[in-house]
Design an enzyme around this catalytic site. Structure first.
Site, PDB file in Angstrom:
ATOM      1  N   GLU A 267     -11.159 -15.458  -0.105  1.00 42.38           N
ATOM      2  CA  GLU A 267     -10.598 -14.681  -0.555  1.00 42.38           C
ATOM      3  C   GLU A 267     -10.191 -15.416  -2.179  1.00 42.38           C
ATOM      4  O   GLU A 267     -10.613 -17.245  -1.854  1.00 42.38           O
ATOM      5  CB  GLU A 267      -9.292 -13.926   0.285  1.00 42.38           C
ATOM      6  CG  GLU A 267      -8.481 -15.520   0.206  1.00 42.38           C
ATOM      7  CD  GLU A 267      -7.213 -14.552   1.153  1.00 42.38           C
ATOM      8  OE1 GLU A 267      -7.431 -13.456   0.920  1.00 42.38           O
ATOM      9  OE2 GLU A 267      -6.156 -15.149   1.893  1.00 42.38           O
TER      10      GLU A 267
ATOM     11  N   ASP B 248       0.074 -17.833  -4.651  1.00 47.85           N
ATOM     12  CA  ASP B 248      -1.545 -17.386  -5.789  1.00 47.85           C
ATOM     13  C   ASP B 248      -1.189 -17.475  -7.258  1.00 47.85           C
ATOM     14  O   ASP B 248      -0.896 -16.703  -8.127  1.00 47.85           O
ATOM     15  CB  ASP B 248      -0.891 -15.959  -5.264  1.00 47.85           C
ATOM     16  CG  ASP B 248      -1.332 -15.341  -3.880  1.00 47.85           C
ATOM     17  OD1 ASP B 248      -1.538 -16.389  -3.249  1.00 47.85           O
ATOM     18  OD2 ASP B 248      -0.765 -14.260  -3.624  1.00 47.85           O
TER      19      ASP B 248
HETATM   20  O1  FUB Z   1      -0.751 -13.035  -1.424  1.00 45.54           O
HETATM   21  C1  FUB Z   1      -1.555 -12.024  -1.244  1.00 45.54           C
HETATM   22  C2  FUB Z   1      -2.476 -12.532  -0.389  1.00 45.54           C
HETATM   23  O2  FUB Z   1      -2.491 -13.842   0.413  1.00 45.54           O
HETATM   24  C3  FUB Z   1      -3.864 -13.096  -1.874  1.00 45.54           C
HETATM   25  O3  FUB Z   1      -4.112 -11.881  -2.665  1.00 45.54           O
HETATM   26  C4  FUB Z   1      -4.558 -13.489  -0.907  1.00 45.54           C
HETATM   27  O4  FUB Z   1      -5.656 -14.554  -1.825  1.00 45.54           O
HETATM   28  C5  FUB Z   1      -3.601 -14.472  -0.112  1.00 45.54           C
HETATM   29  O5  FUB Z   1      -3.213 -15.363  -0.817  1.00 45.54           O
END
Ligand code: FUB
Length: 329
Positions: free
Chosen positions: A221, A15
């Site tokens: 996301e 991330d």
């Molecule tokens: O790392 C946890 C979660 O997985 C992140 O917040 C998302 O964007 C995904 O990469």
């Protein structure tokens, strides 16, 4: 740099948020670890507890690990799961924005402050009022700071409408507009929202909002924003179809028009990124689970050059999914 480079081969980092401070690249990743929690759709297996910061003077050069800069044990309101963070600089201070579940298992976004880009970051005693969900990404322009955020499923965005918590999570029908990411201007002291978060609307090229059933293109996301040739590029993960996509607009609030795929699926369920220009070239920082042999919760940080076509579109980069050679190397 045409071949992707793994940046932290000795640990699992994911991330990435990336910024240039004082002429150096600073990387703010999540710090994956083996917690023994089984994989599920709620993302419980992403049970991270601290952050490291990394810096680089050049894209091919040494990656300096500045060590642990924030730990959940030092955050007064902490429950569990320190997910993707970002950092902004204002008036000599560095502000880290991080999603974390509170003691009621609700994701909130917190702020921690440092005097240097490499930390350490000291957390505020409470999360941002009215904050929810995950994946904050900060954009600064003309002295104003905007936070993009949100994530579906384990990121809890389906539990909110119009910035109010619902009695129960609710997903729209497939033909209805998709659940949008959010954007909000930050207060002058960088510690609160200055307004109600607004939806980021992504249209197709016919002006129709992307629908909830359009899993190949709709937001899931991992928001990021950058500017190229005067246009704002909002980029994100499509989650269950595992792509990084982008949409272009004329101002930080949008609307944005869907353009295409930046990165095809990688090994590992999640995909996440930052796009930055450094010393005249553009780069895509991202992660995959190749080094961990495909374990989705143990991801490794990578960088590769990103290129534009003459019309401003981004050249699609091939991810590592199903690439046996990379998995076995
Ligand atoms: O790392 C946890 C979660 O997985 C992140 O917040 C998302 O964007 C995904 O990469």
């Amino acid at each position: 740099m045409k071949t992707p480079r793994y940046l932290v081969p000795y640990d699992y980092m994911a991330d990435p948020a990336v910024h240039i401070f004082n002429g150096k690249l600073y990387i703010y990743p999540s710090h994956d670890r083996e917690s023994g929690i089984s994989e599920n759709d709620n993302g419980d297996h992403f049970d991270m507890k601290d952050y490291h910061v990394f810096s680089m003077d050049s894209i091919d050069g040494q990656v300096t690990d500045h060590g642990v800069v924030l730990d959940t044990k030092d955050i007064p309101w902490a429950g569990r799961q320190l997910w993707d963070c970002d950092v902004a600089h204002k008036d000599g201070k560095y502000y880290m924005y991080f999603p974390l579940k509170d003691k009621n298992d609700i994701f909130r976004i917190g702020v921690a402050i440092a005097d240097k880009p490499e930390g350490p970051f000291i957390p505020q005693s409470d999360p941002i009022r009215g904050s929810y969900s995950i994946d904050p990404a900060i954009w600064e322009e003309a002295g104003e700071y905007y936070m993009y955020f949100g994530g579906l499923w384990g990121g809890q965005l389906q539990r909110y409408r119009n910035n109010k918590a619902l009695e129960c999570a609710a997903f729209p029908a497939d033909h209805e507009p998709a659940i949008p990411a959010r954007v909000v201007k930050l207060s002058k002291d960088m510690l609160q929202f200055a307004e109600e978060p607004r939806p980021i609307i992504i249209h197709d090229k016919d002006g129709q909002p992307l629908t909830a059933g359009d899993n190949e293109r709709r937001f899931f996301e991992a928001s990021w924003i950058h500017k190229h040739n005067g246009k704002y590029y909002f980029s994100y993960s499509t989650g269950d179809t595992h792509k990084l996509c982008y949409a272009v607009g004329d101002n930080p609030y949008g609307p944005f028009i869907y353009q295409g795929v930046i990165l095809t699926p990688v090994v590992g369920w999640t995909t996440h990124h930052a796009i930055v220009e450094f010393k005249g070239k553009w780069y895509l920082f991202h992660h995959d689970s190749v080094p961990s042999g495909g374990r989705t919760w143990l991801r490794s940080l990578k960088v590769v050059e990103l290129e534009y076509n003459a019309d401003g579109s981004i050249k699609t980069i091939e991810g590592t999914e199903n690439n046996e050679q990379q998995l076995n190397s």
